[in-house]
Design a protein around this motif. Structure first.
Motif, PDB file in Angstrom:
ATOM      1  N   TYR A  12       0.850  -1.190   0.000  1.00 23.04           N
ATOM      2  CA  TYR A  12       0.000   0.000   0.000  1.00 23.04           C
ATOM      3  C   TYR A  12       0.887   1.241   0.000  1.00 23.04           C
ATOM      4  O   TYR A  12       1.954   1.246   0.621  1.00 23.04           O
ATOM      5  N   PHE A  13       0.406   2.289  -0.680  1.00 31.59           N
ATOM      6  CA  PHE A  13       1.173   3.525  -0.776  1.00 31.59           C
ATOM      7  C   PHE A  13       0.282   4.722  -0.498  1.00 31.59           C
ATOM      8  O   PHE A  13      -0.920   4.687  -0.758  1.00 31.59           O
ATOM      9  N   PRO A  22      -5.335  -2.905  10.144  1.00 30.09           N
ATOM     10  CA  PRO A  22      -6.308  -3.856  10.718  1.00 30.09           C
ATOM     11  C   PRO A  22      -6.933  -4.774   9.678  1.00 30.09           C
ATOM     12  O   PRO A  22      -7.105  -5.980   9.916  1.00 30.09           O
ATOM     13  N   GLN A  23      -7.239  -4.211   8.517  1.00 27.06           N
ATOM     14  CA  GLN A  23      -7.850  -5.002   7.449  1.00 27.06           C
ATOM     15  C   GLN A  23      -6.914  -6.124   7.012  1.00 27.06           C
ATOM     16  O   GLN A  23      -7.347  -7.270   6.815  1.00 27.06           O
ATOM     17  N   GLU A  24      -5.635  -5.808   6.858  1.00 29.06           N
ATOM     18  CA  GLU A  24      -4.678  -6.808   6.383  1.00 29.06           C
ATOM     19  C   GLU A  24      -4.353  -7.837   7.463  1.00 29.06           C
ATOM     20  O   GLU A  24      -4.162  -9.015   7.172  1.00 29.06           O
ATOM     21  N   ILE A  25      -4.271  -7.395   8.709  1.00 30.07           N
ATOM     22  CA  ILE A  25      -4.027  -8.332   9.806  1.00 30.07           C
ATOM     23  C   ILE A  25      -5.166  -9.352   9.879  1.00 30.07           C
ATOM     24  O   ILE A  25      -4.941 -10.562  10.021  1.00 30.07           O
ATOM     25  N   LYS A  26      -6.382  -8.869   9.740  1.00 23.26           N
ATOM     26  CA  LYS A  26      -7.548  -9.758   9.757  1.00 23.26           C
ATOM     27  C   LYS A  26      -7.536 -10.696   8.560  1.00 23.26           C
ATOM     28  O   LYS A  26      -7.801 -11.900   8.686  1.00 23.26           O
ATOM     29  N   LEU A  51       1.118   2.460  16.304  1.00 21.94           N
ATOM     30  CA  LEU A  51       0.555   1.781  17.469  1.00 21.94           C
ATOM     31  C   LEU A  51      -0.866   2.251  17.745  1.00 21.94           C
ATOM     32  O   LEU A  51      -1.713   1.456  18.186  1.00 21.94           O
ATOM     33  N   ASP A  52      -1.140   3.516  17.477  1.00 24.66           N
ATOM     34  CA  ASP A  52      -2.511   4.031  17.646  1.00 24.66           C
ATOM     35  C   ASP A  52      -3.505   3.260  16.797  1.00 24.66           C
ATOM     36  O   ASP A  52      -4.633   2.980  17.233  1.00 24.66           O
ATOM     37  N   VAL A  53      -3.084   2.894  15.586  1.00 20.53           N
ATOM     38  CA  VAL A  53      -3.969   2.134  14.691  1.00 20.53           C
ATOM     39  C   VAL A  53      -4.236   0.753  15.269  1.00 20.53           C
ATOM     40  O   VAL A  53      -5.376   0.262  15.249  1.00 20.53           O
ATOM     41  N   LEU A  54      -3.174   0.118  15.803  1.00 23.62           N
ATOM     42  CA  LEU A  54      -3.360  -1.194  16.425  1.00 23.62           C
ATOM     43  C   LEU A  54      -4.290  -1.101  17.626  1.00 23.62           C
ATOM     44  O   LEU A  54      -5.191  -1.939  17.801  1.00 23.62           O
ATOM     45  N   GLU A  55      -4.059  -0.091  18.459  1.00 25.46           N
ATOM     46  CA  GLU A  55      -4.857   0.047  19.680  1.00 25.46           C
ATOM     47  C   GLU A  55      -6.326   0.317  19.370  1.00 25.46           C
ATOM     48  O   GLU A  55      -7.227  -0.249  20.010  1.00 25.46           O
ATOM     49  N   GLU A  56      -6.570   1.167  18.380  1.00 28.74           N
ATOM     50  CA  GLU A  56      -7.956   1.466  18.001  1.00 28.74           C
ATOM     51  C   GLU A  56      -8.670   0.226  17.473  1.00 28.74           C
ATOM     52  O   GLU A  56      -9.892   0.072  17.639  1.00 28.74           O
ATOM     53  N   ALA A 172       5.474  -9.967   4.056  1.00 29.90           N
ATOM     54  CA  ALA A 172       4.189 -10.341   3.459  1.00 29.90           C
ATOM     55  C   ALA A 172       3.466  -9.114   2.934  1.00 29.90           C
ATOM     56  O   ALA A 172       2.798  -9.167   1.894  1.00 29.90           O
ATOM     57  N   ILE A 173       3.599  -8.004   3.654  1.00 25.80           N
ATOM     58  CA  ILE A 173       2.922  -6.761   3.282  1.00 25.80           C
ATOM     59  C   ILE A 173       3.870  -5.590   3.505  1.00 25.80           C
ATOM     60  O   ILE A 173       4.576  -5.543   4.522  1.00 25.80           O
ATOM     61  N   ALA A 174       3.870  -4.660   2.578  1.00 23.56           N
ATOM     62  CA  ALA A 174       4.586  -3.392   2.742  1.00 23.56           C
ATOM     63  C   ALA A 174       3.562  -2.270   2.772  1.00 23.56           C
ATOM     64  O   ALA A 174       2.666  -2.222   1.931  1.00 23.56           O
ATOM     65  N   ILE A 175       3.686  -1.396   3.762  1.00 21.26           N
ATOM     66  CA  ILE A 175       2.811  -0.231   3.856  1.00 21.26           C
ATOM     67  C   ILE A 175       3.705   1.005   3.847  1.00 21.26           C
ATOM     68  O   ILE A 175       4.399   1.285   4.827  1.00 21.26           O
ATOM     69  N   VAL A 176       3.713   1.702   2.720  1.00 20.97           N
ATOM     70  CA  VAL A 176       4.625   2.834   2.511  1.00 20.97           C
ATOM     71  C   VAL A 176       3.831   4.117   2.724  1.00 20.97           C
ATOM     72  O   VAL A 176       3.182   4.635   1.810  1.00 20.97           O
ATOM     73  N   ASP A 177       3.879   4.609   3.949  1.00 23.65           N
ATOM     74  CA  ASP A 177       3.083   5.748   4.392  1.00 23.65           C
ATOM     75  C   ASP A 177       4.009   6.937   4.623  1.00 23.65           C
ATOM     76  O   ASP A 177       4.751   6.984   5.604  1.00 23.65           O
ATOM     77  N   ALA A 178       3.973   7.910   3.713  1.00 21.79           N
ATOM     78  CA  ALA A 178       4.891   9.047   3.791  1.00 21.79           C
ATOM     79  C   ALA A 178       4.717   9.866   5.057  1.00 21.79           C
ATOM     80  O   ALA A 178       5.646  10.572   5.478  1.00 21.79           O
TER      81      ALA A 178
END
Length: 384
Positions: A12-13, A22-26, A51-56, A172-178
């Motif tokens: 994802y970019f 969360p969507q990809e972890i699920k 971490l905020d995304v994980l916690e939410e 397995a997944i790359a998340i490229v978040d600028a």
């Protein structure tokens, strides 16, 4: 000739892309993360954005933050122990090459325990099982570790950087978040950006290059030339930050599959022995080694000159090569890269040891022009 090309299954970019976690972890059926990051990213709040995304989303995790800028064998062993004790079933790597490379080694050893000494992973290791699932979120625009099949670990005892090549280690997944890169200091933005440029140029001219890899590397050079200086001078410029984030990934897609050359061969011992940041070492060496390699890759240098926007119609190949080398050097100067090894504490007496290590480095044989220890020593002397 048969060519192999390996990439992530999903990437994802874009700014805010971490929200896809969360969507990809699920989707992957994962439950708990070992978060591999470093203390600086925690201190400056960068890791917390993830971490905020994980916690939410209610995804449990444990932190492993004992990662050095040039990760070591002992770093990896500590990480393997932390993963085993955490009850996690995947690794979430947040950081630059150091965090992601450490995560790769942890993931590989966990599922291939016969390599628990770590040092046996050097080169092309015959691992039998894929790594523990890794989701990689880079915080620098340079190493492209999130898309490569390579990782680098320092053997403290031998003061040597081990380049490990293993298709089983690719995240397995790359998340490229600028957005994770906005607080990166200017000096680190410059160094990692020039690291990406080195990947693109060496990947373009290496012996293993072919049409598909060339396509990626040329585009990466063009984008780095367009965005790097702005990213350094305007750290929160979203277009420049995202442009560099994508450019370094594009460069990584190719060099991971075709190899590099003597710039990396000479940069690795500078990091292993003297702890010089990898991007700084690459950037400092690149123009001088480009000049040395030019006779073996003149057609490619014309392409570099065009991508760097310094080609003038009617130029000879030699003139285009000179323009390309100068453009790279000028960019390095504009973004504040040191121009001499002596500025970094390297002395004449150190060069023989460095040359021995560089000649033995796994990247050196990919260079388009043959080298020996004497040539490498001379190249070091030119940049001293």
């Amino acid at each position: 000739m048969i060519h192999r090309f390996i990439l992530n299954e999903v990437s994802y970019f874009g700014p805010g892309a971490r929200k896809m976690l969360p969507q990809e972890i699920k989707r992957l059926g994962l439950h708990k993360a070992l978060v591999a990051t470093d203390k600086e990213l925690i201190r400056f709040g960068v890791a917390q954005k993830v971490l905020d995304v994980l916690e939410e989303a209610g995804v449990p995790y444990e932190l492993f933050s004992e990662i050095k800028p040039n990760p070591t064998v002992s770093n990896v062993k500590a990480g393997v122990k932390a993963f085993s004790e955490s009850g996690a079933d995947f690794i979430l790597a947040i950081g630059g090459g150091s965090s992601i490379d450490t995560a790769k080694a942890i993931g590989i050893i966990t599922n291939n325990p016969s390599f628990s000494d770590v040092v046996s992973l050097e080169g092309v290791a015959d691992t039998q099982r894929k790594s523990v699932p890794i989701i990689a979120l880079p915080t620098t625009a340079g190493t492209a570790a999130e898309v490569t099949i390579n990782y680098v670990i320092t053997d403290e005892e031998k003061q040597k950087k081990m380049v490990c090549v293993d298709p089983n280690d690719i995240p397995a997944i790359a998340i490229v978040d600028a957005e994770l890169m906005y607080t990166l200091p200017k000096s680190l933005t410059a160094a990692t950006g020039m690291d990406a440029l080195t990947h693109a140029i060496e990947g373009l001219i290496t012996k293993g290059a072919w049409e598909m890899s060339d396509m990626f590397e040329i585009k990466a050079i063009e984008m780095i030339n367009r965005y790097l200086e702005t990213a350094v001078k305007e750290p929160t410029n979203p277009e420049a930050r995202n442009g560099m984030a994508v450019a370094q990934y594009i460069a990584g897609m190719a060099f991971s599959n075709v190899g590099l050359g003597v710039v990396h061969g000479m940069a690795h011992p500078l990091g292993a022995i003297f702890d010089i940041p990898h991007g700084v070492a690459n950037a400092l060496l690149l123009p001088t080694i480009m000049e040395f390699n030019a006779p073996a890759a003149l057609d490619k240098y014309v392409q570099i000159a065009k991508a760097m926007d310094v080609y003038v119609p009617g130029m000879s190949r030699e003139e285009a090569a000179d323009a390309a080398v100068q453009a790279v050097k000028d960019l390095a100067v504009r973004v504040g890269i040191p121009q001499h090894l002596s500025e970094l504490g390297i002395q004449e007496k150190d060069l023989d040891r460095l040359a021995d290590a560089a000649f033995a480095d796994v990247c050196t044989p990919g260079n388009p022009r043959e080298v020996n220890k004497e040539i490498i020593l001379n190249l070091y002397q030119k940049v001293l």
